[in-house]
Write a protein that holds these residues in place. Structure first.
Motif, PDB file in Angstrom:
ATOM      1  N   TYR A 129       0.839  -1.210   0.000  1.00 54.67           N
ATOM      2  CA  TYR A 129       0.000   0.000   0.000  1.00 54.67           C
ATOM      3  C   TYR A 129       0.871   1.256   0.000  1.00 54.67           C
ATOM      4  O   TYR A 129       0.630   2.178  -0.777  1.00 54.67           O
ATOM      5  N   GLU A 130       1.897   1.277   0.847  1.00 52.10           N
ATOM      6  CA  GLU A 130       2.792   2.438   0.895  1.00 52.10           C
ATOM      7  C   GLU A 130       3.447   2.673  -0.461  1.00 52.10           C
ATOM      8  O   GLU A 130       3.570   3.813  -0.910  1.00 52.10           O
ATOM      9  N   ARG A 131       3.859   1.586  -1.111  1.00 46.84           N
ATOM     10  CA  ARG A 131       4.507   1.721  -2.418  1.00 46.84           C
ATOM     11  C   ARG A 131       3.513   2.159  -3.491  1.00 46.84           C
ATOM     12  O   ARG A 131       3.882   2.872  -4.431  1.00 46.84           O
ATOM     13  N   LEU A 132       2.245   1.759  -3.347  1.00 49.27           N
ATOM     14  CA  LEU A 132       1.219   2.227  -4.297  1.00 49.27           C
ATOM     15  C   LEU A 132       0.981   3.728  -4.159  1.00 49.27           C
ATOM     16  O   LEU A 132       0.499   4.376  -5.082  1.00 49.27           O
ATOM     17  N   GLN A 133       1.303   4.274  -2.988  1.00 38.42           N
ATOM     18  CA  GLN A 133       1.106   5.703  -2.732  1.00 38.42           C
ATOM     19  C   GLN A 133       2.363   6.523  -3.005  1.00 38.42           C
ATOM     20  O   GLN A 133       2.344   7.737  -2.861  1.00 38.42           O
ATOM     21  N   SER A 134       3.447   5.862  -3.383  1.00 40.99           N
ATOM     22  CA  SER A 134       4.718   6.567  -3.554  1.00 40.99           C
ATOM     23  C   SER A 134       4.842   7.137  -4.967  1.00 40.99           C
ATOM     24  O   SER A 134       3.869   7.225  -5.707  1.00 40.99           O
ATOM     25  N   GLU A 135       6.038   7.480  -5.351  1.00 42.09           N
ATOM     26  CA  GLU A 135       6.260   8.103  -6.662  1.00 42.09           C
ATOM     27  C   GLU A 135       5.763   7.205  -7.787  1.00 42.09           C
ATOM     28  O   GLU A 135       5.686   5.985  -7.643  1.00 42.09           O
ATOM     29  N   LYS A 136       5.435   7.842  -8.891  1.00 42.53           N
ATOM     30  CA  LYS A 136       4.718   7.170  -9.985  1.00 42.53           C
ATOM     31  C   LYS A 136       5.382   5.878 -10.474  1.00 42.53           C
ATOM     32  O   LYS A 136       4.706   4.866 -10.643  1.00 42.53           O
TER      33      LYS A 136
ATOM     34  N   ILE B 133       7.441   3.748  -9.011  1.00 40.14           N
ATOM     35  CA  ILE B 133       7.332   2.664  -8.025  1.00 40.14           C
ATOM     36  C   ILE B 133       5.889   2.198  -7.920  1.00 40.14           C
ATOM     37  O   ILE B 133       5.610   0.998  -7.900  1.00 40.14           O
ATOM     38  N   ALA B 134       4.957   3.154  -7.853  1.00 42.23           N
ATOM     39  CA  ALA B 134       3.533   2.815  -7.736  1.00 42.23           C
ATOM     40  C   ALA B 134       3.078   1.970  -8.921  1.00 42.23           C
ATOM     41  O   ALA B 134       2.352   0.977  -8.751  1.00 42.23           O
ATOM     42  N   GLU B 135       3.495   2.332 -10.124  1.00 38.65           N
ATOM     43  CA  GLU B 135       3.084   1.588 -11.315  1.00 38.65           C
ATOM     44  C   GLU B 135       3.704   0.192 -11.348  1.00 38.65           C
ATOM     45  O   GLU B 135       3.071  -0.768 -11.784  1.00 38.65           O
ATOM     46  N   GLU B 136       4.918   0.082 -10.874  1.00 36.38           N
ATOM     47  CA  GLU B 136       5.582  -1.225 -10.819  1.00 36.38           C
ATOM     48  C   GLU B 136       4.812  -2.166  -9.877  1.00 36.38           C
ATOM     49  O   GLU B 136       4.547  -3.324 -10.209  1.00 36.38           O
ATOM     50  N   VAL B 137       4.440  -1.662  -8.703  1.00 37.71           N
ATOM     51  CA  VAL B 137       3.692  -2.468  -7.729  1.00 37.71           C
ATOM     52  C   VAL B 137       2.300  -2.786  -8.261  1.00 37.71           C
ATOM     53  O   VAL B 137       1.809  -3.912  -8.133  1.00 37.71           O
ATOM     54  N   ALA B 138       1.650  -1.793  -8.892  1.00 37.75           N
ATOM     55  CA  ALA B 138       0.311  -2.004  -9.450  1.00 37.75           C
ATOM     56  C   ALA B 138       0.335  -3.103 -10.504  1.00 37.75           C
ATOM     57  O   ALA B 138      -0.548  -3.976 -10.535  1.00 37.75           O
TER      58      ALA B 138
ATOM     59  N   GLY C 159      -3.452 -11.135 -10.109  1.00 35.56           N
ATOM     60  CA  GLY C 159      -4.897 -11.296  -9.994  1.00 35.56           C
ATOM     61  C   GLY C 159      -5.606 -10.317  -9.089  1.00 35.56           C
ATOM     62  O   GLY C 159      -6.810 -10.447  -8.830  1.00 35.56           O
ATOM     63  N   VAL C 160      -4.896  -9.318  -8.583  1.00 37.37           N
ATOM     64  CA  VAL C 160      -5.526  -8.292  -7.744  1.00 37.37           C
ATOM     65  C   VAL C 160      -6.100  -7.209  -8.667  1.00 37.37           C
ATOM     66  O   VAL C 160      -5.380  -6.702  -9.531  1.00 37.37           O
ATOM     67  N   PRO C 161      -7.380  -6.860  -8.504  1.00 37.88           N
ATOM     68  CA  PRO C 161      -7.988  -5.823  -9.352  1.00 37.88           C
ATOM     69  C   PRO C 161      -7.482  -4.431  -8.958  1.00 37.88           C
ATOM     70  O   PRO C 161      -8.214  -3.601  -8.411  1.00 37.88           O
ATOM     71  N   THR C 162      -6.221  -4.192  -9.245  1.00 40.55           N
ATOM     72  CA  THR C 162      -5.529  -3.006  -8.750  1.00 40.55           C
ATOM     73  C   THR C 162      -6.156  -1.695  -9.209  1.00 40.55           C
ATOM     74  O   THR C 162      -6.301  -0.764  -8.415  1.00 40.55           O
ATOM     75  N   GLU C 163      -6.532  -1.620 -10.475  1.00 42.56           N
ATOM     76  CA  GLU C 163      -7.098  -0.368 -10.990  1.00 42.56           C
ATOM     77  C   GLU C 163      -8.365   0.014 -10.231  1.00 42.56           C
ATOM     78  O   GLU C 163      -8.517   1.153  -9.791  1.00 42.56           O
ATOM     79  N   GLN C 164      -9.270  -0.955 -10.051  1.00 47.37           N
ATOM     80  CA  GLN C 164     -10.509  -0.688  -9.308  1.00 47.37           C
ATOM     81  C   GLN C 164     -10.213  -0.396  -7.846  1.00 47.37           C
ATOM     82  O   GLN C 164     -10.805   0.502  -7.251  1.00 47.37           O
TER      83      GLN C 164
END
Length: 194
Positions: free
Chosen positions: A70-77, A79-84, A91-96
């Protein structure tokens, strides 16, 4: 969002998280030393959503794995995109999920309007709440400005940038400075008048 009082109400229903509403309220109404603020509650709530989706996808959530993601999803673009992407591929519906993450303002609305919770606030709580809301607002605005500067390549760092807004109180007589939350908790800034 028709049929729901707010975004939190919808998410509690759609994600099957109704049982966590009591825990959300308890954390908000806890003793001052244990009480979580709106931003902490939003982070807890969002991490809970992510953990449940990671569990459904069969990913490990042992230790602080969900908190870290979650912290990485909130970080700089980058890193966030890599984790997403990593989560989506598993299989995690990350976009939603990211659309469903709530802000501290949404948590505040839910607690105050849907649960009518501030009847439980003790004397002196509104002042602490006002300081916390102001800190959260300032942090959000500064984070937006920093992201904009990074996107325009006018600010860079070797790693992600974290914004921290601290409120300090200073006695004009002795110039003692202390964090506002500490001064309020102990009920004095300094003892130079003693």
């Amino acid at each position: 969002m028709s049929g729901y009082g707010c975004k939190v109400c919808r998410i509690l229903d759609e994600y099957g998280m109704e049982r966590y509403e009591k825990q959300l309220l308890q954390q908000w109404q806890a003793d001052q030393s244990q009480r979580k603020g709106y931003r902490q509650l939003a982070d807890w709530f969002n991490t809970l959503m992510l953990r449940r989706e990671m569990d459904r996808a069969g990913l490990s959530t042992l230790g602080d794995e969900a908190e870290s993601k979650y912290e990485r999803l909130q970080s700089e673009k980058a890193i966030a995109e890599e984790v997403a992407t990593e989560l989506s591929n598993a299989g995690v519906p990350t976009e939603q999920l990211r659309k469903d993450f709530v802000s501290y303002g949404v948590i505040r609305t839910h607690l105050k309007d849907c649960l009518d919770s501030d009847v439980e606030l003790s004397s002196g709580e509104w002042e602490r709440e006002a300081i916390e809301i102001s800190q959260d607002h300032a942090t959000t605005k500064i984070e937006e400005a920093i992201r904009s500067l990074q996107n325009k390549e006018k600010l860079s760092a070797g790693s992600e940038i974290t914004v921290s807004v601290n409120v300090e109180l200073e006695c004009e007589n002795c110039h003692t400075r202390v964090p506002a939350d500490r001064a309020i908790r102990r009920e004095y800034v300094c003892d130079c008048d003693d």
